[in-house]
Design a protein around this motif. Structure first.
Motif, PDB file in Angstrom:
ATOM      1  N   UNK A  21       0.843  -1.186   0.000  1.00 31.89           N
ATOM      2  CA  UNK A  21       0.000   0.000   0.000  1.00 31.89           C
ATOM      3  C   UNK A  21       0.878   1.235   0.000  1.00 31.89           C
ATOM      4  N   UNK A  22       0.277   2.392   0.167  1.00 34.11           N
ATOM      5  CA  UNK A  22       1.047   3.641   0.125  1.00 34.11           C
ATOM      6  C   UNK A  22       2.179   3.713   1.163  1.00 34.11           C
ATOM      7  N   UNK A  23       1.944   3.270   2.382  1.00 35.07           N
ATOM      8  CA  UNK A  23       2.981   3.373   3.425  1.00 35.07           C
ATOM      9  C   UNK A  23       4.177   2.479   3.099  1.00 35.07           C
ATOM     10  N   UNK A  24       3.926   1.253   2.720  1.00 36.47           N
ATOM     11  CA  UNK A  24       5.033   0.343   2.403  1.00 36.47           C
ATOM     12  C   UNK A  24       5.737   0.792   1.125  1.00 36.47           C
ATOM     13  N   UNK A  41      15.437 -10.428  -7.410  1.00 34.79           N
ATOM     14  CA  UNK A  41      16.701 -10.922  -6.886  1.00 34.79           C
ATOM     15  C   UNK A  41      17.152 -10.286  -5.581  1.00 34.79           C
ATOM     16  N   UNK A  42      16.335  -9.447  -4.976  1.00 32.56           N
ATOM     17  CA  UNK A  42      16.729  -8.783  -3.730  1.00 32.56           C
ATOM     18  C   UNK A  42      16.504  -9.698  -2.534  1.00 32.56           C
ATOM     19  N   UNK A  43      17.299  -9.521  -1.501  1.00 28.98           N
ATOM     20  CA  UNK A  43      17.193 -10.297  -0.266  1.00 28.98           C
ATOM     21  C   UNK A  43      16.250  -9.567   0.686  1.00 28.98           C
ATOM     22  N   UNK A  44      15.121 -10.172   1.045  1.00 28.07           N
ATOM     23  CA  UNK A  44      14.148  -9.494   1.905  1.00 28.07           C
ATOM     24  C   UNK A  44      14.686  -9.161   3.293  1.00 28.07           C
ATOM     25  N   UNK A  45      15.591  -9.983   3.802  1.00 26.05           N
ATOM     26  CA  UNK A  45      16.162  -9.722   5.126  1.00 26.05           C
ATOM     27  C   UNK A  45      17.121  -8.528   5.074  1.00 26.05           C
ATOM     28  N   UNK A  46      17.847  -8.407   3.997  1.00 28.17           N
ATOM     29  CA  UNK A  46      18.722  -7.248   3.821  1.00 28.17           C
ATOM     30  C   UNK A  46      17.897  -5.976   3.625  1.00 28.17           C
ATOM     31  N   UNK A  61       8.681  -7.059  12.730  1.00 26.54           N
ATOM     32  CA  UNK A  61       9.221  -8.135  11.894  1.00 26.54           C
ATOM     33  C   UNK A  61       8.283  -8.564  10.765  1.00 26.54           C
ATOM     34  N   UNK A  62       7.019  -8.231  10.866  1.00 30.84           N
ATOM     35  CA  UNK A  62       6.083  -8.571   9.782  1.00 30.84           C
ATOM     36  C   UNK A  62       6.459  -7.862   8.480  1.00 30.84           C
ATOM     37  N   UNK A  63       7.246  -6.795   8.591  1.00 32.37           N
ATOM     38  CA  UNK A  63       7.730  -6.120   7.386  1.00 32.37           C
ATOM     39  C   UNK A  63       8.584  -7.094   6.570  1.00 32.37           C
ATOM     40  N   UNK A  64       9.306  -7.967   7.242  1.00 30.29           N
ATOM     41  CA  UNK A  64      10.084  -8.989   6.533  1.00 30.29           C
ATOM     42  C   UNK A  64       9.149  -9.873   5.715  1.00 30.29           C
ATOM     43  N   UNK A  69       7.152 -11.571   0.494  1.00 31.17           N
ATOM     44  CA  UNK A  69       6.060 -11.740  -0.475  1.00 31.17           C
ATOM     45  C   UNK A  69       6.358 -11.030  -1.794  1.00 31.17           C
ATOM     46  N   UNK A  70       6.894  -9.827  -1.744  1.00 33.30           N
ATOM     47  CA  UNK A  70       7.104  -9.090  -2.995  1.00 33.30           C
ATOM     48  C   UNK A  70       8.368  -9.528  -3.732  1.00 33.30           C
ATOM     49  N   UNK A  71       9.409  -9.894  -3.008  1.00 36.01           N
ATOM     50  CA  UNK A  71      10.605 -10.361  -3.713  1.00 36.01           C
ATOM     51  C   UNK A  71      10.345 -11.711  -4.376  1.00 36.01           C
ATOM     52  N   UNK A  72       9.637 -12.576  -3.692  1.00 34.30           N
ATOM     53  CA  UNK A  72       9.289 -13.878  -4.300  1.00 34.30           C
ATOM     54  C   UNK A  72       8.394 -13.674  -5.524  1.00 34.30           C
ATOM     55  N   UNK A  73       7.414 -12.771  -5.383  1.00 31.36           N
ATOM     56  CA  UNK A  73       6.523 -12.493  -6.505  1.00 31.36           C
ATOM     57  C   UNK A  73       7.320 -11.988  -7.708  1.00 31.36           C
TER      58      UNK A  73
END
Length: 96
Positions: A21-24, A41-46, A61-64, A69-73
């Motif tokens: 959404x707008x905030x993320x 190809x980005x690392x979600x934890x990084x 931590x839910x931001x991870x 979700x978006x990097x896998x997508x």
């Protein structure tokens, strides 16, 4: 955007991504990500660590999960709700 409404052919803005959404989208822009393709190809934890450093605060931590979700997508997987990734995140962080 809700994962069920994502159209892979219309990924122009960050808010076209599942779970963004707008905030993320604003958080992603803080990291220099302006368009969906930049998540491939980005690392979600990084990404999470970089966001915490950039803002000077520890984020939920839910931001991870959202980053997972978006990097896998963007790496070709089907869109899924962010909470589908919670167990995976917890297991990985527990193994550190």
């Amino acid at each position: 955007m809700h994962p069920a409404k994502v159209d892979r052919q219309r990924l122009r803005r960050l808010t076209d991504l599942p779970n963004i959404g707008p905030a993320m989208a604003g958080d992603l822009r803080l990291l220099g990500i302006q368009e969906p393709a930049q998540l491939k190809g980005r690392d979600p934890y990084q990404l999470y660590e970089a966001l915490c450093l950039r803002t000077g605060q520890r984020h939920d931590p839910c931001v991870i999960d959202v980053f997972l979700s978006v990097t896998r997508f963007m790496d070709g997987h089907e869109p899924r709700p962010w909470w589908d990734f919670t167990a995976e995140r917890k297991a990985r962080l527990a193994s550190r």
